[in-house]
Design a protein around this motif. Sequence first.
Motif, short mmCIF file in Angstrom:
data_model
loop_
_atom_site.label_atom_id
_atom_site.label_comp_id
_atom_site.label_asym_id
_atom_site.label_seq_id
_atom_site.Cartn_x
_atom_site.Cartn_y
_atom_site.Cartn_z
N ASP A 1 -6.93 0.68 5.10
CA ASP A 1 -5.85 1.20 4.26
C ASP A 1 -4.56 1.40 5.05
O ASP A 1 -3.47 1.10 4.57
N GLU A 2 -4.68 1.91 6.27
CA GLU A 2 -3.50 2.11 7.11
C GLU A 2 -2.86 0.78 7.48
O GLU A 2 -1.64 0.65 7.50
N ALA B 1 -2.98 -2.00 5.70
CA ALA B 1 -2.33 -2.51 4.49
C ALA B 1 -1.00 -1.81 4.25
O ALA B 1 0.00 -2.46 3.93
N GLU B 2 -0.98 -0.51 4.44
CA GLU B 2 0.26 0.26 4.25
C GLU B 2 1.32 -0.13 5.28
O GLU B 2 2.49 -0.31 4.96
N MET B 3 0.90 -0.28 6.54
CA MET B 3 1.85 -0.66 7.59
C MET B 3 2.37 -2.07 7.36
O MET B 3 3.56 -2.34 7.55
N THR B 4 1.50 -2.97 6.91
CA THR B 4 1.92 -4.33 6.61
C THR B 4 3.00 -4.33 5.53
O THR B 4 4.03 -4.99 5.67
N GLU B 5 2.76 -3.58 4.48
CA GLU B 5 3.74 -3.49 3.39
C GLU B 5 5.07 -2.92 3.89
O GLU B 5 6.14 -3.42 3.53
#
Length: 131
Positions: A63-64, A66-70
Amino acid sequence: MTVLDNLLLSRHNAMGAGALENRLWLGRSAREEKAAKEKAREVAALMQIEQLADTPVAGMNHDETAEMTETIVQVNRDLGVAILLVEHDMKMVMGISNRVCVLNFGQRIALGKPAEVIRDEAVVAAYLGAA
């Protein structure tokens, strides 16, 4: 290194004093270092990671990641800035990068578009495992 330390790395080349001077807080470098830290904290706030500024950045969960990628994609798109990403998560790297440079024990083994790099024999052998 902390998140703040990593963000500060991008500022040292723009500063008049060298990295050693800045670390020792000598003369003009103290003012530059303070300004650089303020700017780095602004960037951390923009990326919504200011609460992590003083912690090491490693071992993100799914999840982290994915959030950082976004966030990285958004900063690149909205601000039009180049982003240097040092990452071992090949799926993340290949998913957001325009160009990829692959190092193996400090030596460059591939450089190019993600689709080219992922097929490079040296990259496959070093990181993805030979078939």
